[in-house]
Write an enzyme that holds these catalytic residues in place. Sequence first.
Site, PDB file in Angstrom:
ATOM      1  N   TRP B 152     -37.972 -75.834 -39.220  1.00 13.81           N
ATOM      2  CA  TRP B 152     -37.161 -75.703 -38.008  1.00 13.81           C
ATOM      3  C   TRP B 152     -37.081 -77.056 -37.308  1.00 13.81           C
ATOM      4  O   TRP B 152     -38.035 -77.493 -36.676  1.00 13.81           O
ATOM      5  CB  TRP B 152     -37.791 -74.677 -37.052  1.00 13.81           C
ATOM      6  CG  TRP B 152     -37.858 -73.313 -37.661  1.00 13.81           C
ATOM      7  CD1 TRP B 152     -36.884 -72.367 -37.633  1.00 13.81           C
ATOM      8  CD2 TRP B 152     -38.939 -72.730 -38.387  1.00 13.81           C
ATOM      9  NE1 TRP B 152     -37.298 -71.244 -38.305  1.00 13.81           N
ATOM     10  CE2 TRP B 152     -38.539 -71.435 -38.771  1.00 13.81           C
ATOM     11  CE3 TRP B 152     -40.210 -73.190 -38.773  1.00 13.81           C
ATOM     12  CZ2 TRP B 152     -39.368 -70.588 -39.506  1.00 13.81           C
ATOM     13  CZ3 TRP B 152     -41.024 -72.344 -39.493  1.00 13.81           C
ATOM     14  CH2 TRP B 152     -40.598 -71.060 -39.855  1.00 13.81           C
ATOM     15  N   HIS B 176     -35.309 -70.272 -33.096  1.00 16.17           N
ATOM     16  CA  HIS B 176     -34.951 -68.938 -33.616  1.00 16.17           C
ATOM     17  C   HIS B 176     -35.175 -67.930 -32.500  1.00 16.17           C
ATOM     18  O   HIS B 176     -35.744 -68.261 -31.462  1.00 16.17           O
ATOM     19  CB  HIS B 176     -35.770 -68.594 -34.867  1.00 16.17           C
ATOM     20  CG  HIS B 176     -37.238 -68.930 -34.772  1.00 16.17           C
ATOM     21  ND1 HIS B 176     -38.098 -68.901 -35.830  1.00 16.17           N
ATOM     22  CD2 HIS B 176     -38.005 -69.294 -33.713  1.00 16.17           C
ATOM     23  CE1 HIS B 176     -39.317 -69.234 -35.442  1.00 16.17           C
ATOM     24  NE2 HIS B 176     -39.286 -69.482 -34.171  1.00 16.17           N
ATOM     25  N   GLN B 216     -28.224 -65.964 -33.229  1.00 12.54           N
ATOM     26  CA  GLN B 216     -28.941 -65.098 -34.150  1.00 12.54           C
ATOM     27  C   GLN B 216     -29.089 -63.709 -33.550  1.00 12.54           C
ATOM     28  O   GLN B 216     -28.985 -63.538 -32.340  1.00 12.54           O
ATOM     29  CB  GLN B 216     -30.371 -65.637 -34.378  1.00 12.54           C
ATOM     30  CG  GLN B 216     -30.442 -66.810 -35.323  1.00 12.54           C
ATOM     31  CD  GLN B 216     -31.876 -67.186 -35.659  1.00 12.54           C
ATOM     32  OE1 GLN B 216     -32.806 -66.844 -34.944  1.00 12.54           O
ATOM     33  NE2 GLN B 216     -32.043 -67.910 -36.753  1.00 12.54           N
ATOM     34  N   VAL B 259     -44.184 -63.545 -41.487  1.00 14.78           N
ATOM     35  CA  VAL B 259     -44.082 -62.281 -42.224  1.00 14.78           C
ATOM     36  C   VAL B 259     -44.852 -62.379 -43.540  1.00 14.78           C
ATOM     37  O   VAL B 259     -45.042 -63.453 -44.093  1.00 14.78           O
ATOM     38  CB  VAL B 259     -42.607 -61.909 -42.529  1.00 14.78           C
ATOM     39  CG1 VAL B 259     -41.900 -61.431 -41.284  1.00 14.78           C
ATOM     40  CG2 VAL B 259     -41.879 -63.060 -43.173  1.00 14.78           C
ATOM     41  N   ALA B 312     -39.700 -57.319 -39.512  1.00 13.62           N
ATOM     42  CA  ALA B 312     -38.893 -58.151 -38.620  1.00 13.62           C
ATOM     43  C   ALA B 312     -37.805 -58.805 -39.458  1.00 13.62           C
ATOM     44  O   ALA B 312     -37.982 -58.997 -40.666  1.00 13.62           O
ATOM     45  CB  ALA B 312     -39.756 -59.220 -37.961  1.00 13.62           C
TER      46      ALA B 312
END
Lengths: 637, 344
Positions: B152, B176, B216, B259, B312
Amino acid sequence: MKFSYTLLKKLTKAVKNPEQLAKALTFHAFEVEGIEEDVVSVAIPANRYSDSASHWGLARIITAIAGRKWIEPKLKSLPRKPKSKQFSIKVSDKDVCPRYSALYVEVPKIGDSPQWLQDALIACGLKPINNVVDVMNYVMLEVGQPLHAFDADLVEGPIEVRLAKRKERIITIDDQNTSLDPSHLVIADNKGPLAIAGVKGGKRAAVNRHTRKLIIESASFDATSIYKTLRAVNLLTDASLRFSHGLSPVLTEKAIKRAAALLKEVCKAKVGDYLDINYTKHSHNIIKFDLDRFNSLTGLSLNLPTCFKYLKNLGFAISGKMVKVPEERTDITIFEDLVEEIVNIYGYDKLPSIIPHVALASSGQEDQLALKDQVRSVLTGLGMSEVYNYSFVKRSDALADAKIMGGKPVALRNPISADFQYLRPSLRSGLAENLKGNLRFYDEVRVFEVGKIFPNDNWEVLSLGIALERKNGKADDSFLELKGIMDNLLKKIGVVDFTAVPYLDGLRIESGHQVIGFLLGRIIELDLNKLATLISGEKEYLPLSKYPTVMRDLSFLVDRSVRVYEIQNLMENDSHLLQDVDLLDWYEDDKLGAERKSLTFRFIFQANDRTLTDEEVGREMEKIVADLQAKFDIDLR
Amino acid sequence: MKLEDIKKSFAKDLSAANDAKALEEIRVKYLGRKDGGLTKILRSLKDLSAAQKKKVGPAANALRDNIEKELKRKLGQLLNINNQLQEGFDVTLPGKKIGVGHLHILTQMENEIRDIFSRLNFSAVEGPEVETEHYNFDALNIPPDHPARDMWDTFWVQSTRRTKTEDVEGKLLRTHTSPVQIRFMESHQPPFQIIVPGRVFRYEATDASHEINFHQVEGLMVGPNVTLANFKYIIETFFKQLFGPEIGIRFRPSYFPFVEPGLEVDIKLSSDQTKLMASRKSEWLEVMGAGMVHPNVFKSVGYDPKKVQGFAFGLGVERLAMIKYKIDDIRLFHSGDLRFINQF
């Protein structure tokens, strides 16, 4: 990361053809970005450099996907010596360098490496240099561990792994003169740095065509330290990329054994002493496998032998319900990591889609979202189109707009360009740009934007901006239309009580004792955060009056300096029978006298309990006229 | 005024009147309570002798009835005329241009996404655009000084306040919408399912497919037994509702620190959509990153990872709009160009 198709095919029979390889890896491990001739581009994730940024690692995975276990090539053992007469090693900081393996080698000559080796390097994006350096790189590609070779004759005294001294400098092999500081780890001898550890070799002891004696370094460095160093000196190399992602210390010995074998084969080398300074403890990571939990997390219903077969093929060792993690797998620390391993090999295409079973609670949305929806719907209904502008503005715009908003604009530490140096403190400059840009193509531009603004560094506001301009229209008309749009909007969303007070060359909008926005020039800006708190509840029906309304018009002259809203304020509060008063017409004309303007108002009178008589309404009008004359010096027309 | 004069004058006024307002003025002129010409005569009847009364009375009353009738008739006539097209009117003339406003295509796209998830019982929430490192990275299991952060590219905000302590937490523009997962979980208890629409920022050079700010929609579903198979159902349902039941969807492994397991979702492009994405060789386009929430994320918000589980996901709104409406340059969305906006 680039891999050689030829080399992968040589390592495992599970590689059938490029298409099958790409598919297998993409759906069970890592995305294959493309295969062109011998080059296979694979997106190795940031946590998988230790085990997968190598041909051996990838071969293991490819074979496991095919349902088998990959057997790693056997390596000849290298007896470790406690001490050597050929060279010596000293590690000063074992936290930053937990393991340093090194091998003494003599070669008869430095020359080119064989074609098959050069081809593999080229496929992986590396440039062949000479037989020794090429072997170093080739082993890195195979095993994943970067190696470095020093010319032993050019090293003065023992090799030391230490932090750089203040103002120390090094000339790297690409002739860059780099200054170092004590946060950088270096490989040094008595004369100073020989290499920036894990990042780049130095020129002084580099392998050259006269080199005959070598010290091969295979070390383990702390990932964070390398990451910081490579950012500081801005040297992204194949080695630093790997080290900064974290490599298992177990790789150093594997790589040096492989290098020893290849140096003998390719360079006819004579292998000398092997030293291995190792501060890492052998502690295998062991995780208990819980089948019920696996199935309840995934929604699958696999059995234990199936799960364990997948894990074994990937190199995990099983004993009862305990799973021993291979040392290269630095990414695997918890049970959920094992779940991923199994699911990936099993395949998402075989995962069923199952409707969730949840308690039926109604879904909703935040007030702010509902308000945005409402505002957008009212404004498009009023013929306004929605724009999205960048959150960034240039300095001059930021400073000008922040002044109106009463804040200090927020700058970025790393702006992408001067035009985008500040966070927007207002939607104004963006909307002004939209008006200008679109007037090239349209006679009238009506736009609005809903977005976050940043009047200071601790203040983020959801803002609404509305802008209107006509190519051949008067600014006054646009201003009044904007004001009408605002009145409608506020009433529609349920803000009943607001006032517009003259401010700069426009209006400041207030409600509930706070400023909710500005109407300046061609642009209105309203604070939606504040508006959300001002919206009064449901609308309530008012009974329609059974009695007729009585209408009266009044025209008069008044000084131009008198504001209409002052006059209207007086009127509205002067009679309890007055239902409504509106400005019908206004004009300025020198015939009226230079300082005078003409205003015409229409009054609507009505009572809830009776029909008003002419006399009653007449008395009310007389009172209003008298009060107007007293306060504003009006002349009735 | 004599009755005869009133009669003449009324006839003249009536023929000149061409709207309802004029008719009302005529009514007031002759029949007005206070000053109407005929009203005055009728009022004065009581002062006349019986013989005169007998002569004038019926004539005056007849005139009043006649005036009322004529006014009504004329009004009916006028209304009728205004409701009827002129003879020979060309009905094929183009319609009048009515100025209508357009919602930005990204708003429409976001609304569509919110509608679908709302039908799937997901609530919509939002969060701040300027974030702390804690919410954007640390709490999401992305450690400091780790190359994973390079996934990122981040805009950093210059602090205007100078503090003496060394460890002032750096503010940044969220890269994000995932920080809102943390903020929401800190103040809510499962089970829940939410989506988070919002603007995000990346420090990178812009081109036809890269922007410094874009949008997003984050999703999060947590409960005692939410599974990866449930994720697959929800996401397949979503894309089928958005693009139609024939849409091709594929799931493949990926890595995101917050995740485990992690995966990505691709959708299949039609041949002209593939051509649109000039740089693309594949007909599959990545549209979503997702996975089962990492236990460290649950720990950072005070949940017990042994008791709750969930998934998610995050998807790019511009990218979906580009595919759906065949838009070939992401920079158009923030151009403010009405020639683009008014197409939708």
